[in-house]
Design an enzyme around this catalytic site. Structure first.
Site, mmCIF file in Angstrom:
data_model
loop_
_atom_site.group_PDB
_atom_site.id
_atom_site.type_symbol
_atom_site.label_atom_id
_atom_site.label_comp_id
_atom_site.label_asym_id
_atom_site.label_seq_id
_atom_site.Cartn_x
_atom_site.Cartn_y
_atom_site.Cartn_z
ATOM 1 N N LYS A 283 69.331 53.961 -9.111
ATOM 2 C CA LYS A 283 67.968 54.339 -9.461
ATOM 3 C C LYS A 283 66.999 53.271 -8.973
ATOM 4 O O LYS A 283 67.238 52.080 -9.172
ATOM 5 C CB LYS A 283 67.821 54.486 -10.976
ATOM 6 C CG LYS A 283 68.134 55.868 -11.506
ATOM 7 C CD LYS A 283 67.739 55.977 -12.967
ATOM 8 C CE LYS A 283 67.895 57.397 -13.470
ATOM 9 N NZ LYS A 283 67.501 57.516 -14.896
ATOM 10 N N GLU A 368 70.330 69.128 -27.052
ATOM 11 C CA GLU A 368 69.366 69.447 -28.099
ATOM 12 C C GLU A 368 69.977 70.265 -29.234
ATOM 13 O O GLU A 368 69.711 70.004 -30.414
ATOM 14 C CB GLU A 368 68.179 70.196 -27.500
ATOM 15 C CG GLU A 368 67.361 69.402 -26.513
ATOM 16 C CD GLU A 368 67.882 69.452 -25.079
ATOM 17 O OE1 GLU A 368 67.240 68.879 -24.181
ATOM 18 O OE2 GLU A 368 68.953 70.080 -24.852
ATOM 19 N N ARG A 397 65.351 74.864 -27.020
ATOM 20 C CA ARG A 397 66.749 75.047 -26.657
ATOM 21 C C ARG A 397 67.663 75.070 -27.873
ATOM 22 O O ARG A 397 68.856 75.336 -27.753
ATOM 23 C CB ARG A 397 67.196 73.922 -25.712
ATOM 24 C CG ARG A 397 66.240 73.651 -24.564
ATOM 25 C CD ARG A 397 66.805 72.673 -23.574
ATOM 26 N NE ARG A 397 67.553 73.362 -22.540
ATOM 27 C CZ ARG A 397 68.254 72.748 -21.595
ATOM 28 N NH1 ARG A 397 68.338 71.440 -21.566
ATOM 29 N NH2 ARG A 397 68.899 73.444 -20.693
#
Length: 642
Positions: A283, A368, A397
């Site tokens: 990253k 979630e 969700r």
């Protein structure tokens, strides 16, 4: 900086003819372009810098849009946008009427799905492949997922549904966080390179086929060869995990080596089975500050390119910051308090809580549904105080989990619903403008929204005394914080913020301050509005509403939520049920439409929810100015205390 290669690319077809040196130079230009634009606009920086070589290799080998790249989340699709004809619009990414920060089929034929939530790419990719096979098309399907995607239950469900005979299906696993130690990592890489390289897999498959042809013993010999291979893999490689799901595992390989990526993709194009290619990336690659701080630079604010310091945008604290700070103070005083979040530790401002009480601050990853049900389990017995910190868009969700595992069980979990309202530059997949609609149908669910920091603290302090599942909604915006003493909030009690006559504006949460500005605009026309903060959307303060509705003829409801299913719907049901037929009502909020990206101010203006636009709608809807008194003189500064 000039971009001599990148600026000339209008189609990914063009880079198929680039030399390796040109592709490397192109990678440098893409990185610099992303840095230049993110410094001004803000956006997803670190993840996009890490995927540049991968995207270049994919477009060099495959034929988009015929071959389908299906991005998971798609916050890492900036290099893809730059190579697919959107270079000259890239400066407007995440801006009003500009490019979306995620994949958007309306932008380009190279984008196949709107994406903004994790875990969808593998399911979508399998569906696209099924569509292809039924219609006898010839194309490759390439879901591009991250290592965090594997924490999402939907991805695991999709893994379980991969057929072994699925051709031209390559899952690209972009692993940008896994740390592999030198000794184990080297052995793992060497063995993986032999056993999982496309050529060695081909040799193995041919050998297995040859052995199986020996009369009598062939099948047994082939099985023994397979067992030997699998035994060695089990010792040194993660390949068996994926191969249990019918995926040929290849990797891990260096995701910043364009030459190697191209070689492997070319070798995989004709593989007869579905493949998972495991690549390792960093990253923030190409920007050391982002590499060293990938969390801070994942979704970055505008910054100074020279100093690489974020630009200061506001001296005020935000609602999420107030939440993070206050929930930590509550935890210090109450060892029964636990916070759970699904991969939103930084965004929800829970890092300090995690440092102080790691056993009581739990990040469950991109899961979630699990987060909500997990909270239900912790709250079982009602001796623990459980806070589920979750974005409004992500709570969508977990609808089923919310119903079955919290509300039906009558468990007093407190949901701190962050990003409730317009989410600005993130666009249609992230706006938190639908949650009231499904929270309202849950029996015994409490829904409240604070207009400022003080009220947020008071609701957090009071919520567990109600003994019910509770949703506290708040936006990601600045708010004023004071040192005023906190008071206990009684369930279902609202407030009159400003007293007027004839016209009442019932405004949800921070929209009270918009309502005050509207009142100031209307005062010179002799329209003296009462401003009401309901605080509780469920249960409503019926006594307060009765009082307001019997004293006012014109009622405006104002919310930063979809009118369809939002506070307007709740209020309209109340006035019909209680037969307030004499009222004239104007509902203002988000229309039934998908709202795209832009600055908060631009979006509110476009939705006619700016103070001036609201005032004009009120005047047009309710008042004939031939009947108004002459505009009196007012000192508008006197209203700032609200």
């Amino acid at each position: 900086m000039s971009y001599p290669l990148l600026s000339q690319i209008s189609s990914p077809e063009q880079i198929k003819y680039f030399s390796l040196d040109s592709l490397k130079l192109l990678a440098t230009e893409i990185r610099q372009k992303i840095i230049d634009v993110m410094a001004v606009n803000g956006g997803h920086l670190a993840s996009n810098l890490g995927i540049v070589e991968l995207i270049i290799a994919l477009h060099h080998v495959f034929d988009s849009p015929g071959d389908k790249f299906v991005f998971d989340v798609s916050h890492q699709s900036y290099p893809h946008k730059l190579l697919t004809g959107r270079y000259h619009r890239f400066d407007q990414i995440r801006k009003f009427k500009g490019l979306c920060g995620f994949c958007n089929p309306k932008e380009s034929k190279h984008d196949h799905f709107y994406a903004g939530h994790a875990g969808t790419a593998l399911s979508l990719g399998l569906g696209v492949a099924k569509n292809r096979d039924i219609n006898k098309r010839k194309e490759h399907v390439l879901p591009i997922i991250g290592d965090a995607t594997l924490t999402c239950g939907l991805t695991l469900e999709a893994l379980n549904n991969i057929p072994r005979d699925l051709r031209d299906f390559i899952v690209v696993l972009n692993d940008n966080e896994m740390s592999i130690s030198e000794n184990v990592g080297a052995m793992k890489y060497i063995l993986s390179r032999f056993f999982n390289h496309p050529r060695s897999n081909k040799i193995y498959n041919e050998l297995e086929s040859l052995l199986s042809k020996f009369p009598g013993l062939g099948i047994q010999l082939a099985k023994q060869g397979h067992k030997l291979k699998e035994s060695l893999k089990n010792l040194f490689s993660t390949a068996p995990f994926f191969e249990q799901f019918h995926l040929d595992y290849v990797g891990p390989i260096n995701g910043h080596d364009i030459s190697k990526l191209i070689l492997v993709f070319e070798a995989l194009k004709n593989n007869p089975h579905p493949v998972l290619l495991h690549i390792l990336t960093v990253k923030g690659q190409g920007m050391q500050t982002a590499t060293l701080n990938p969390v801070s630079w994942h979704g970055c604010k505008p910054f100074d390119k020279q100093t690489e310091k974020f630009l200061t945008t506001s001296s005020q604290v935000s609602f999420p910051q107030v939440f993070g700070k206050h929930i930590l103070e509550m935890a210090k005083n109450d060892p029964s308090l636990i916070a759970v979040t699904p991969a939103m530790l930084a965004g929800s401002c829970l890092q300090e809580f995690m440092k102080a009480f790691p056993e009581r601050c739990l990040d469950v990853g991109i899961a979630e549904g699990h987060a909500v049900t997990f909270c239900g389990g912790i709250a079982y017995g009602k001796k623990m105080k459980v806070v589920c910190s979750i974005y409004a868009t992500f709570l969508q969700r977990a609808f089923d989990n919310l119903f079955h595992d919290v509300c039906l069980q009558e468990l007093p979990v407190v949901f701190a619903i962050d990003r409730a309202g317009i989410s600005g530059p993130d666009g249609s997949t992230h706006h938190g403008i639908y949650d009231i609609s499904f929270l309202n149908v849950m029996p015994n669910m409490v829904i409240c929204q604070p207009r400022n920091a003080q009220l947020l603290k008071e609701l957090l302090e009071s919520a567990f005394s109600w003994g019910l599942p509770t949703a506290i909604r708040y936006p990601n915006m600045a708010t004023e914080e004071t040192d005023a003493a906190l008071k206990t909030r009684s369930l279902g009690i609202g407030e009159i913020v400003v007293t007027g006559s004839k016209l009442a504006i019932i405004a949800v949460g921070h929209m009270c301050y918009t309502a005050i500005k509207v009142r100031e605009i209307l005062l010179p026309y002799g329209i003296d509005a009462t401003i009401v903060d309901p605080i509780f959307l469920k249960p409503l303060d019926q006594d307060l509403l009765y009082s307001i509705l019997t004293k006012h003829t014109y009622i405006v409801t104002l919310e930063e939520h979809s009118i369809n299913g939002g506070f307007a719907s709740i209020f309209n049901q109340f006035i019909v049920r209680n037969k307030f037929y004499q009222l004239q009502v104007l509902n203002l909020g988000i229309p039934e439409a998908f709202i795209e990206q832009g600055s908060y101010q631009d979006l509110m203006q476009s939705l006619n929810l700016s103070p001036k636009a609201i005032a004009e709608q009120i005047k047009k809807e309710f008042f004939s100015f031939s009947e108004q008194l002459n505009p009196p003189s007012y000192d508008y500064r006197s209203f700032s205390k609200y």
